[in-house]
Design a protein around this motif. Structure first.
Motif, PDB file in Angstrom:
ATOM      1  N   LEU A  85       0.764  -1.136   0.009  1.00 35.49           N
ATOM      2  CA  LEU A  85       0.170   0.126   0.013  1.00 35.49           C
ATOM      3  C   LEU A  85       0.778   1.257   0.157  1.00 35.49           C
ATOM      4  O   LEU A  85       0.463   2.178  -0.802  1.00 35.49           O
ATOM      5  CB  LEU A  85      -1.071  -0.095   1.218  1.00 35.49           C
ATOM      6  N   PRO A  86       1.888   1.622   0.928  1.00 34.54           N
ATOM      7  CA  PRO A  86       2.620   2.582   0.742  1.00 34.54           C
ATOM      8  C   PRO A  86       3.146   2.748  -0.638  1.00 34.54           C
ATOM      9  O   PRO A  86       3.272   4.064  -1.083  1.00 34.54           O
ATOM     10  CB  PRO A  86       3.592   2.263   1.650  1.00 34.54           C
ATOM     11  N   PHE A  87       3.612   1.817  -1.386  1.00 35.67           N
ATOM     12  CA  PHE A  87       4.169   1.897  -2.681  1.00 35.67           C
ATOM     13  C   PHE A  87       3.327   2.571  -3.579  1.00 35.67           C
ATOM     14  O   PHE A  87       3.408   3.376  -4.575  1.00 35.67           O
ATOM     15  CB  PHE A  87       4.895   0.653  -3.315  1.00 35.67           C
ATOM     16  N   LYS A  88       1.786   2.113  -3.411  1.00 32.00           N
ATOM     17  CA  LYS A  88       0.892   2.400  -4.385  1.00 32.00           C
ATOM     18  C   LYS A  88       0.437   4.004  -4.110  1.00 32.00           C
ATOM     19  O   LYS A  88       0.309   4.624  -4.998  1.00 32.00           O
ATOM     20  CB  LYS A  88      -0.370   1.752  -4.025  1.00 32.00           C
ATOM     21  N   PHE A  89       0.711   4.532  -2.781  1.00 36.39           N
ATOM     22  CA  PHE A  89       0.406   5.758  -2.407  1.00 36.39           C
ATOM     23  C   PHE A  89       1.662   6.480  -3.231  1.00 36.39           C
ATOM     24  O   PHE A  89       1.763   7.722  -3.685  1.00 36.39           O
ATOM     25  CB  PHE A  89       0.408   6.000  -1.096  1.00 36.39           C
ATOM     26  N   ILE A  90       2.896   6.199  -3.179  1.00 36.54           N
ATOM     27  CA  ILE A  90       3.878   6.768  -3.713  1.00 36.54           C
ATOM     28  C   ILE A  90       4.156   6.763  -5.048  1.00 36.54           C
ATOM     29  O   ILE A  90       4.310   8.111  -5.784  1.00 36.54           O
ATOM     30  CB  ILE A  90       5.464   6.215  -3.229  1.00 36.54           C
ATOM     31  N   CYS A  91       3.854   5.550  -5.799  1.00 43.46           N
ATOM     32  CA  CYS A  91       4.058   5.689  -7.119  1.00 43.46           C
ATOM     33  C   CYS A  91       2.685   5.921  -7.816  1.00 43.46           C
ATOM     34  O   CYS A  91       2.667   6.543  -9.067  1.00 43.46           O
ATOM     35  CB  CYS A  91       4.294   4.244  -7.579  1.00 43.46           C
ATOM     36  N   GLY A  92       1.600   5.960  -6.941  1.00 39.10           N
ATOM     37  CA  GLY A  92       0.170   6.184  -7.743  1.00 39.10           C
ATOM     38  C   GLY A  92      -0.463   4.919  -8.289  1.00 39.10           C
ATOM     39  O   GLY A  92       0.390   4.119  -8.499  1.00 39.10           O
ATOM     40  N   ASN A  93      -1.358   5.157  -8.855  1.00 41.31           N
ATOM     41  CA  ASN A  93      -2.284   4.098  -9.641  1.00 41.31           C
ATOM     42  C   ASN A  93      -2.095   4.229 -11.217  1.00 41.31           C
ATOM     43  O   ASN A  93      -2.637   5.196 -11.645  1.00 41.31           O
ATOM     44  CB  ASN A  93      -3.706   4.158  -9.216  1.00 41.31           C
ATOM     45  N   PHE A  94      -1.370   3.157 -11.686  1.00 38.29           N
ATOM     46  CA  PHE A  94      -0.972   3.377 -13.329  1.00 38.29           C
ATOM     47  C   PHE A  94      -2.205   3.163 -14.161  1.00 38.29           C
ATOM     48  O   PHE A  94      -2.112   3.416 -15.265  1.00 38.29           O
ATOM     49  CB  PHE A  94       0.085   2.607 -13.516  1.00 38.29           C
ATOM     50  N   PHE A  95      -3.135   2.117 -13.470  1.00 42.13           N
ATOM     51  CA  PHE A  95      -4.366   1.874 -14.301  1.00 42.13           C
ATOM     52  C   PHE A  95      -5.761   2.319 -13.870  1.00 42.13           C
ATOM     53  O   PHE A  95      -6.349   1.293 -13.256  1.00 42.13           O
ATOM     54  CB  PHE A  95      -4.406   0.368 -14.399  1.00 42.13           C
ATOM     55  N   PRO A  96      -6.049   3.553 -13.471  1.00 45.05           N
ATOM     56  CA  PRO A  96      -7.209   4.089 -12.815  1.00 45.05           C
ATOM     57  C   PRO A  96      -8.451   3.312 -13.227  1.00 45.05           C
ATOM     58  O   PRO A  96      -9.365   2.778 -12.855  1.00 45.05           O
ATOM     59  CB  PRO A  96      -7.003   5.491 -13.020  1.00 45.05           C
ATOM     60  N   SER A  97      -8.716   3.247 -14.892  1.00 49.03           N
ATOM     61  CA  SER A  97      -9.879   3.029 -15.421  1.00 49.03           C
ATOM     62  C   SER A  97      -9.630   2.131 -16.727  1.00 49.03           C
ATOM     63  O   SER A  97     -10.270   2.136 -17.401  1.00 49.03           O
ATOM     64  CB  SER A  97     -10.967   4.141 -15.686  1.00 49.03           C
ATOM     65  N   GLY A  98      -8.284   1.912 -16.914  1.00 44.96           N
ATOM     66  CA  GLY A  98      -7.776   1.352 -18.128  1.00 44.96           C
ATOM     67  C   GLY A  98      -7.918  -0.240 -18.111  1.00 44.96           C
ATOM     68  O   GLY A  98      -8.947  -0.778 -17.661  1.00 44.96           O
ATOM     69  N   ALA A  99      -6.906  -1.022 -18.552  1.00 46.84           N
ATOM     70  CA  ALA A  99      -6.779  -2.257 -18.687  1.00 46.84           C
ATOM     71  C   ALA A  99      -6.937  -3.063 -17.373  1.00 46.84           C
ATOM     72  O   ALA A  99      -7.435  -4.111 -17.206  1.00 46.84           O
ATOM     73  CB  ALA A  99      -5.616  -2.880 -19.488  1.00 46.84           C
ATOM     74  N   GLY A 100      -6.333  -2.461 -16.175  1.00 46.53           N
ATOM     75  CA  GLY A 100      -6.195  -3.108 -15.000  1.00 46.53           C
ATOM     76  C   GLY A 100      -7.595  -2.788 -14.304  1.00 46.53           C
ATOM     77  O   GLY A 100      -7.399  -3.177 -12.946  1.00 46.53           O
ATOM     78  N   ALA A 101      -8.576  -2.159 -14.386  1.00 47.54           N
ATOM     79  CA  ALA A 101      -9.396  -1.944 -13.606  1.00 47.54           C
ATOM     80  C   ALA A 101     -10.616  -3.050 -13.578  1.00 47.54           C
ATOM     81  O   ALA A 101     -10.624  -3.896 -14.350  1.00 47.54           O
ATOM     82  CB  ALA A 101     -10.396  -0.682 -14.220  1.00 47.54           C
TER      83      ALA A 101
END
Length: 125
Positions: A85-101
């Motif tokens: 979770l900390p890495f997600k906050f630092i790096c951000g969400n790369f796939f907000p509504s695209g292929a990984g949603a």
């Protein structure tokens, strides 16, 4: 050769007469052999366990064994997400509504009605 009568502790690795270092090396080698033996058995038992798990899940998918297996996988995934979770906050969400949603099946178009859109609205061509 001239070194035929040298003591076994007098090698290129250890200074001559350092018995303590030679004893530590012998002890280390014994521990390494024991670790290899235990590691081999552990790998064999793990492979056997995986085979038994796959067999149980395929033969009885609604049984206790399969349920516990699914529960363990879910818990491990949850713990991994918490750790990352900390890495997600630092790096951000790369796939907000695209292929990984996540796309719920309830919003998928009905395959029986080719002219109906995602929200149930009939499309006119």
């Amino acid at each position: 050769g001239g070194d035929d009568d040298a003591a076994p502790t007098e090698t290129a690795e250890y200074p001559p007469g350092d018995v303590e270092m030679a004893e530590e090396a012998i002890e280390y080698e014994a521990e390494e052999k024991a670790a290899k033996k235990v590691g081999g058995w552990a790998v064999g038992i793990a492979i056997l366990g995986m085979i038994v798990t796959a067999w149980q899940v395929s033969e009885n998918p609604d049984g206790v064994y399969a349920s516990v297996c699914r529960l363990c996988i879910t818990i491990a995934g949850c713990i991994l997400k918490i750790i990352l979770l900390p890495f997600k906050f630092i790096c951000g969400n790369f796939f907000p509504s695209g292929a990984g949603a996540h796309h719920p099946i309830s919003q998928a178009p009905d395959y029986r009605e080719p002219y109906r859109g995602r929200l149930g609205v009939v499309e006119m061509a």
